[in-house]
Design a protein around this motif. Structure first.
Motif, PDB file in Angstrom:
ATOM      1  N   ILE A  27      12.172 -56.662  30.433  1.00  0.00           N
ATOM      2  CA  ILE A  27      13.632 -56.529  30.355  1.00  0.00           C
ATOM      3  C   ILE A  27      14.065 -55.229  31.018  1.00  0.00           C
ATOM      4  O   ILE A  27      14.982 -55.200  31.844  1.00  0.00           O
ATOM      5  CB  ILE A  27      14.103 -56.556  28.883  1.00  0.00           C
ATOM      6  CG1 ILE A  27      13.965 -57.960  28.294  1.00  0.00           C
ATOM      7  CG2 ILE A  27      15.555 -56.071  28.772  1.00  0.00           C
ATOM      8  CD1 ILE A  27      14.307 -58.044  26.804  1.00  0.00           C
TER       9      ILE A  27
ATOM     10  N   TYR B  34      18.829 -62.070  38.655  1.00  0.00           N
ATOM     11  CA  TYR B  34      19.502 -61.028  37.867  1.00  0.00           C
ATOM     12  C   TYR B  34      20.874 -61.512  37.397  1.00  0.00           C
ATOM     13  O   TYR B  34      21.288 -61.224  36.275  1.00  0.00           O
ATOM     14  CB  TYR B  34      19.640 -59.739  38.685  1.00  0.00           C
ATOM     15  CG  TYR B  34      19.990 -58.553  37.823  1.00  0.00           C
ATOM     16  CD1 TYR B  34      19.005 -57.910  37.061  1.00  0.00           C
ATOM     17  CD2 TYR B  34      21.297 -58.089  37.716  1.00  0.00           C
ATOM     18  CE1 TYR B  34      19.324 -56.835  36.246  1.00  0.00           C
ATOM     19  CE2 TYR B  34      21.611 -57.012  36.904  1.00  0.00           C
ATOM     20  CZ  TYR B  34      20.630 -56.394  36.175  1.00  0.00           C
ATOM     21  OH  TYR B  34      20.939 -55.333  35.363  1.00  0.00           O
ATOM     22  N   PHE B  37      20.215 -63.571  34.484  1.00  0.00           N
ATOM     23  CA  PHE B  37      19.578 -62.766  33.438  1.00  0.00           C
ATOM     24  C   PHE B  37      20.619 -62.020  32.600  1.00  0.00           C
ATOM     25  O   PHE B  37      20.461 -61.872  31.393  1.00  0.00           O
ATOM     26  CB  PHE B  37      18.619 -61.773  34.118  1.00  0.00           C
ATOM     27  CG  PHE B  37      17.918 -60.821  33.191  1.00  0.00           C
ATOM     28  CD1 PHE B  37      17.009 -61.278  32.249  1.00  0.00           C
ATOM     29  CD2 PHE B  37      18.146 -59.460  33.290  1.00  0.00           C
ATOM     30  CE1 PHE B  37      16.341 -60.394  31.414  1.00  0.00           C
ATOM     31  CE2 PHE B  37      17.482 -58.563  32.457  1.00  0.00           C
ATOM     32  CZ  PHE B  37      16.581 -59.032  31.518  1.00  0.00           C
ATOM     33  N   VAL B  38      21.686 -61.566  33.230  1.00  0.00           N
ATOM     34  CA  VAL B  38      22.706 -60.821  32.490  1.00  0.00           C
ATOM     35  C   VAL B  38      23.866 -61.702  32.028  1.00  0.00           C
ATOM     36  O   VAL B  38      24.640 -61.301  31.162  1.00  0.00           O
ATOM     37  CB  VAL B  38      23.261 -59.632  33.311  1.00  0.00           C
ATOM     38  CG1 VAL B  38      22.179 -58.594  33.547  1.00  0.00           C
ATOM     39  CG2 VAL B  38      23.864 -60.099  34.621  1.00  0.00           C
ATOM     40  N   GLU B  40      23.889 -64.390  30.278  1.00  0.00           N
ATOM     41  CA  GLU B  40      23.769 -64.897  28.912  1.00  0.00           C
ATOM     42  C   GLU B  40      24.207 -63.840  27.887  1.00  0.00           C
ATOM     43  O   GLU B  40      25.071 -64.126  27.047  1.00  0.00           O
ATOM     44  CB  GLU B  40      22.313 -65.335  28.684  1.00  0.00           C
ATOM     45  CG  GLU B  40      22.166 -66.378  27.619  1.00  0.00           C
ATOM     46  CD  GLU B  40      20.730 -66.842  27.496  1.00  0.00           C
ATOM     47  OE1 GLU B  40      19.965 -66.749  28.480  1.00  0.00           O
ATOM     48  OE2 GLU B  40      20.355 -67.280  26.388  1.00  0.00           O
ATOM     49  N   ARG B 126      17.365 -63.113  23.559  1.00  0.00           N
ATOM     50  CA  ARG B 126      17.815 -64.110  24.539  1.00  0.00           C
ATOM     51  C   ARG B 126      17.191 -63.833  25.904  1.00  0.00           C
ATOM     52  O   ARG B 126      16.725 -64.742  26.591  1.00  0.00           O
ATOM     53  CB  ARG B 126      19.338 -64.047  24.705  1.00  0.00           C
ATOM     54  CG  ARG B 126      20.123 -64.450  23.494  1.00  0.00           C
ATOM     55  CD  ARG B 126      21.586 -64.059  23.690  1.00  0.00           C
ATOM     56  NE  ARG B 126      22.330 -64.111  22.445  1.00  0.00           N
ATOM     57  CZ  ARG B 126      23.161 -65.107  22.124  1.00  0.00           C
ATOM     58  NH1 ARG B 126      23.333 -66.101  22.952  1.00  0.00           N
ATOM     59  NH2 ARG B 126      23.805 -65.101  20.979  1.00  0.00           N
ATOM     60  N   GLN B 127      17.218 -62.573  26.293  1.00  0.00           N
ATOM     61  CA  GLN B 127      16.674 -62.244  27.613  1.00  0.00           C
ATOM     62  C   GLN B 127      15.169 -62.453  27.648  1.00  0.00           C
ATOM     63  O   GLN B 127      14.619 -62.917  28.647  1.00  0.00           O
ATOM     64  CB  GLN B 127      17.029 -60.797  27.968  1.00  0.00           C
ATOM     65  CG  GLN B 127      18.523 -60.618  28.154  1.00  0.00           C
ATOM     66  CD  GLN B 127      18.900 -59.290  28.766  1.00  0.00           C
ATOM     67  OE1 GLN B 127      18.508 -58.245  28.265  1.00  0.00           O
ATOM     68  NE2 GLN B 127      19.654 -59.323  29.835  1.00  0.00           N
ATOM     69  N   SER B 128      14.514 -62.099  26.537  1.00  0.00           N
ATOM     70  CA  SER B 128      13.070 -62.262  26.481  1.00  0.00           C
ATOM     71  C   SER B 128      12.675 -63.738  26.517  1.00  0.00           C
ATOM     72  O   SER B 128      11.685 -64.115  27.134  1.00  0.00           O
ATOM     73  CB  SER B 128      12.524 -61.596  25.213  1.00  0.00           C
ATOM     74  OG  SER B 128      11.117 -61.584  25.225  1.00  0.00           O
ATOM     75  N   ARG B 130      14.215 -66.057  28.053  1.00  0.00           N
ATOM     76  CA  ARG B 130      14.329 -66.489  29.450  1.00  0.00           C
ATOM     77  C   ARG B 130      13.101 -66.052  30.242  1.00  0.00           C
ATOM     78  O   ARG B 130      12.547 -66.817  31.032  1.00  0.00           O
ATOM     79  CB  ARG B 130      15.593 -65.910  30.079  1.00  0.00           C
ATOM     80  CG  ARG B 130      15.783 -66.277  31.545  1.00  0.00           C
ATOM     81  CD  ARG B 130      17.039 -65.667  32.132  1.00  0.00           C
ATOM     82  NE  ARG B 130      18.242 -66.249  31.584  1.00  0.00           N
ATOM     83  CZ  ARG B 130      18.902 -67.265  32.145  1.00  0.00           C
ATOM     84  NH1 ARG B 130      18.466 -67.785  33.285  1.00  0.00           N
ATOM     85  NH2 ARG B 130      19.979 -67.754  31.596  1.00  0.00           N
TER      86      ARG B 130
END
Lengths: 167, 167
Positions: A27, B34, B37-38, B40, B126-128, B130
DNA sequence: AATTTACGTCAGCCATATTGACTTATCTGA
DNA sequence: TCAGATAAGTCAATATGGCTGACGTAAATT
């Protein structure tokens, strides 16, 4: 002023409410890598009175000659109004040409001019150099792993443009 | 409305002025990856009246309890004034606590509150997720290749904070 | 005691994005 | 043929997140 050593740090997060494991390392690496990836073009653009938004527009137009405005909106995921301002500047300053679509004359197909191509390539070359430096000395599998990873990070669910009217 | 097939396209760029080869594929994959990635976290934050700037501040404070304001400025590479606004909101709404440094009382050490930790972990999860989906089914070498690549994409030249005064 | 540092704040500006409403030209299908 | 959809542009207002410049205050350092 000791640097905060972000990378490879113990995970001190309270994860009572979260999943077993959170990949904080990737991240944060994504954040820092992207920050520096765009910082270099930003600098070059500022000298021309342009910003990141101009870069994105010029890049995709250059890469896809004859692109329609609608395609650009879907690619960038911004509104027509936001695009309009930036695109107008690029056209006014001779970086992008608009020509009516030969079959559908409502369309304004977009092309980078020679001047636009030069700028687009210059910016892309800087970013590509950074990428190549990051891949330097690694086997071809590294680039392929990165390529696949980034590709799978992209949303595959079809993007629906926010209905402007029809609601 | 056929999608523009950005990926794996022939390189139609005029490269007379550029280097022999430009890695357009990774340049564009980085942009799209990217972007999504951002996107969400952005959605979740919007519901709370916060933006991307709040996310970054909360994230790094949560990851580094007791962080000084100065460290945060160097990490985010924004000005004190820009940070001030979002930090104040996060403090006012109970996501971050400030306590004077025990040894240097000029410092305001930053800590995520329980409420702040919960939000930070929720967003990171959430990011993890993904990231893990993008690594799913790949060997450990893939993650390691990505990790190394992103790490080498980061500027190593020491960052100097734009002198506020002393000029 | 003088200077530097850590942090904050006021004021104004700029770039980039948004929503909503409306127009014009052109294409398409019943 | 003509009604409606579509491609694109525009006006106006607003939000966010950056920026510079100028000050202020408390605490540490020399």
């Amino acid at each position: 002023m000791a640097d905060v050593n972000w990378l490879d740090r113990p995970d001190v997060t309270d994860r009572r409410a979260g999943p077993a494991v959170i990949d904080y390392e990737l991240i944060e690496l994504l954040f820092f890598a992207y920050r520096d990836f765009v910082a270099e073009p930003d600098q070059a653009l500022a000298a021309l009175g342009f910003g990141r938004a101009h870069h994105r527009v010029l890049h995709f137009v250059n890469r896809n000659p004859g692109l329609r405005v609608t395609d650009l909106l879907e690619t960038l995921r911004i509104t027509k109004q936001s695009l309009g301002r930036v695109l107008k500047q690029l056209v006014d300053e001779g970086y992008i040409d608009q020509t009516p679509g030969p079959v559908d004359r409502r369309q304004r197909l977009l092309y980078a001019t020679d001047k636009g191509k030069r700028l687009a390539v210059d910016l892309a070359a800087r970013q590509s150099a950074r990428i190549q430096a990051a891949l330097d000395g690694t086997p071809p599998e590294t680039r392929e792993a990165v390529r696949g990873f980034l590709d799978r990070m992209i949303d595959r669910t079809p993007y629906v443009v926010a209905d402007d009217e029809e609601s």
